[in-house]
Scaffold this motif. Structure first.
Motif, PDB file in Angstrom:
ATOM      1  N   THR A 238     -42.943 -13.556   0.424  1.00  0.00           N
ATOM      2  CA  THR A 238     -42.879 -12.631  -0.326  1.00  0.00           C
ATOM      3  C   THR A 238     -43.458 -14.282  -1.809  1.00  0.00           C
ATOM      4  N   ILE A 254     -54.822 -14.282   3.340  1.00  0.00           N
ATOM      5  CA  ILE A 254     -54.345 -14.016   3.452  1.00  0.00           C
ATOM      6  C   ILE A 254     -54.361 -14.522   5.683  1.00  0.00           C
ATOM      7  N   THR A 272     -43.841  -9.384   7.120  1.00  0.00           N
ATOM      8  CA  THR A 272     -43.865  -8.872   5.681  1.00  0.00           C
ATOM      9  C   THR A 272     -44.674 -10.516   5.127  1.00  0.00           C
ATOM     10  N   ILE A 273     -46.078  -9.772   4.638  1.00  0.00           N
ATOM     11  CA  ILE A 273     -46.893 -10.352   3.984  1.00  0.00           C
ATOM     12  C   ILE A 273     -46.309 -10.343   2.402  1.00  0.00           C
ATOM     13  N   ASP A 274     -45.652 -10.148   1.547  1.00  0.00           N
ATOM     14  CA  ASP A 274     -46.078  -9.354   0.025  1.00  0.00           C
ATOM     15  C   ASP A 274     -46.294  -9.957  -0.809  1.00  0.00           C
ATOM     16  N   LEU A 295     -46.065  -4.293  10.460  1.00  0.00           N
ATOM     17  CA  LEU A 295     -46.626  -5.426  10.119  1.00  0.00           C
ATOM     18  C   LEU A 295     -47.091  -4.570   8.301  1.00  0.00           C
ATOM     19  N   ARG A 296     -46.272  -5.559   7.199  1.00  0.00           N
ATOM     20  CA  ARG A 296     -46.049  -4.915   6.141  1.00  0.00           C
ATOM     21  C   ARG A 296     -46.537  -5.737   5.139  1.00  0.00           C
ATOM     22  N   ILE A 297     -48.253  -5.597   4.183  1.00  0.00           N
ATOM     23  CA  ILE A 297     -49.291  -6.400   3.702  1.00  0.00           C
ATOM     24  C   ILE A 297     -49.191  -5.360   2.726  1.00  0.00           C
ATOM     25  N   ASN A 298     -49.786  -6.021   1.018  1.00  0.00           N
ATOM     26  CA  ASN A 298     -50.216  -5.316   0.278  1.00  0.00           C
ATOM     27  C   ASN A 298     -51.775  -3.944   0.082  1.00  0.00           C
ATOM     28  N   GLN A 302     -57.187  -6.831   2.895  1.00  0.00           N
ATOM     29  CA  GLN A 302     -56.576  -7.834   3.447  1.00  0.00           C
ATOM     30  C   GLN A 302     -57.015  -7.421   4.804  1.00  0.00           C
ATOM     31  N   LEU A 303     -56.295  -7.385   5.437  1.00  0.00           N
ATOM     32  CA  LEU A 303     -56.561  -6.594   6.560  1.00  0.00           C
ATOM     33  C   LEU A 303     -58.014  -5.980   7.317  1.00  0.00           C
ATOM     34  N   PHE A 327     -48.873  -0.721   3.781  1.00  0.00           N
ATOM     35  CA  PHE A 327     -49.701  -1.194   2.354  1.00  0.00           C
ATOM     36  C   PHE A 327     -48.106  -0.866   1.235  1.00  0.00           C
TER      37      PHE A 327
END
Length: 392
Positions: A238, A254, A272-274, A295-298, A302-303, A327
């Motif tokens: 994070t 990312i 998780t990349i916050d 999978l958790r990103i902002n 980014q995906l 997201f």
């Protein structure tokens, strides 16, 4: 009171049962348990193992008092299972750095008193460190000791630096080589490209959870240290929307961090990349992450990669066993990316047949598009919109 005193109704009970009783007393009141420990030698020994099972040093004076008690009870350090060290720089005194510590094999002239006190805790399983950066080197040396903290399973590291700067993770880099550590949380640290820059490198470690909270970590260094865990299952990274001070080591892409995770692609179950400032230049390719379920990103871009004048040469590669995609920020800022997301949902049975849930947030100035909502309904994907009232 003697053990055979007529007034001692607990005396006939075995030690195992007394321990359970004392643990119940300790959960209600540590002060009452301290009073019980003063009744006789037997109760003192039993209560001691409970009173010192988990300790917390809120001031340097606390570990000074504990260090002095080791001269009377040398084995007290081995009773401790969990330790929390938390006090600000303003409370650190020179006296606490030079205090003698019975039972420690480190020289007082080279190592501070707190580090030498920790070294006596041979059965420690949980260590939570939040102390001034003056103690950074000494504690880091313990992680490099072959016989220190041999039972450690959970560790949290944060060192308070002047002007809220990032502390240098190189000073504690050997924590990644710890053979029994399973969960590691690091706060506001920096790590440059050198990574684990030592000839002697660990083969396989037990690390299963790694959390990097508001850190400035070079992606090549991350790739280096992630070669050690045998089966890393959870990775969290994070950062704030406006990092202070400015990041110097971190990548802006990312995709570089996804590549850094490749060595754990066979075991990772949650990523998780916050990190709101990270961009995506290309679609992420994660087909090799065969165990990943969450999978958790902002951002959606980014995906899928931001739209540019260059043609898209690669499509997104979702993990084959993915179940939940989240997201943290609003969707729809890039129309082409939104279309690609809808197309991916429509082909869910092909790209990720186990994909069951997508979690998004309600934007301040735009709602989740009706096409996206309809695509989720039509193809059996549960859509959870945080901040949205479901009228249905």
């Amino acid at each position: 009171m003697q053990r055979d005193s007529p007034g001692d109704l607990l005396a006939p009970l075995p030690d195992e049962l007394l321990l359970q009783i004392f643990e119940a007393v300790g959960r209600v009141s540590k002060r009452d348990l301290c009073s019980v420990s003063l009744l006789n030698r037997r109760y003192n020994g039993l209560a001691d193992s409970i009173l010192y099972k988990t300790i917390q040093f809120n001031t340097p004076e606390h570990h000074l008092t504990f260090s002095q008690s080791l001269s009377r009870r040398p084995r007290r350090g081995s009773l401790i299972i969990g330790a929390r060290l938390e006090y600000p720089d303003s409370e650190l005194s020179h006296l606490s750095l030079d205090v003698p510590v019975p039972g420690s094999h480190y020289a007082p002239s080279r190592f501070d008193g707190l580090s030498r006190t920790i070294s006596t805790m041979s059965n420690l399983e949980m260590l939570d460190v939040s102390v001034p950066s003056n103690l950074l080197h000494g504690i880091g040396t313990i992680f490099n000791g072959p016989f220190d903290l041999a039972c450690l399973k959970t560790c949290t590291l944060f060192y308070q630096c002047p002007d809220d700067q990032y502390w240098d993770l190189q000073e504690n880099i050997h924590i990644f080589a710890h053979p029994t550590l399973e969960s590691l949380t690091i706060r506001r640290a920096k790590l440059d490209h050198r990574g684990f820059d030592f000839i002697e490198r660990p083969h396989q470690t037990a690390l299963k959870k790694l959390h990097l909270i508001e850190c400035d970590i070079n992606d090549d260094a991350l790739s280096d240290i992630l070669e050690f865990p045998e089966a890393l299952k959870e990775f969290v990274m994070t950062q704030t929307p406006e990092p202070e001070p400015e990041l110097e080591e971190s990548s802006i892409n990312i995709g570089d961090y996804i590549i850094a995770l490749k060595s754990a692609r066979h075991s990772l179950e949650s990523v998780t990349i916050d990190f709101p400032t990270l961009v995506g230049y290309r679609a992420l390719r994660m087909r090799d992450f065969t165990a990943l379920k969450t999978l958790r990103i902002n951002w959606d871009y980014q995906l899928f990669g931001k739209t540019s004048k260059k043609p898209r040469l690669h499509s997104v590669g979702l993990p084959p066993e993915l179940e939940t995609l989240e997201f943290f920020n609003e969707l729809g800022k890039d129309e082409e990316v939104t279309d690609l997301l809808i197309y991916t949902i429509e082909n869910r049975e092909i790209v990720a047949s186990n994909w069951k849930t997508m979690i998004v947030v309600q934007g301040d100035d735009r709602e989740v598009t009706k096409d996206l909502v309809q695509a989720c309904k039509s193809h059996g994907l549960q859509l959870d919109i945080i901040g949205h009232f479901d009228e249905d």
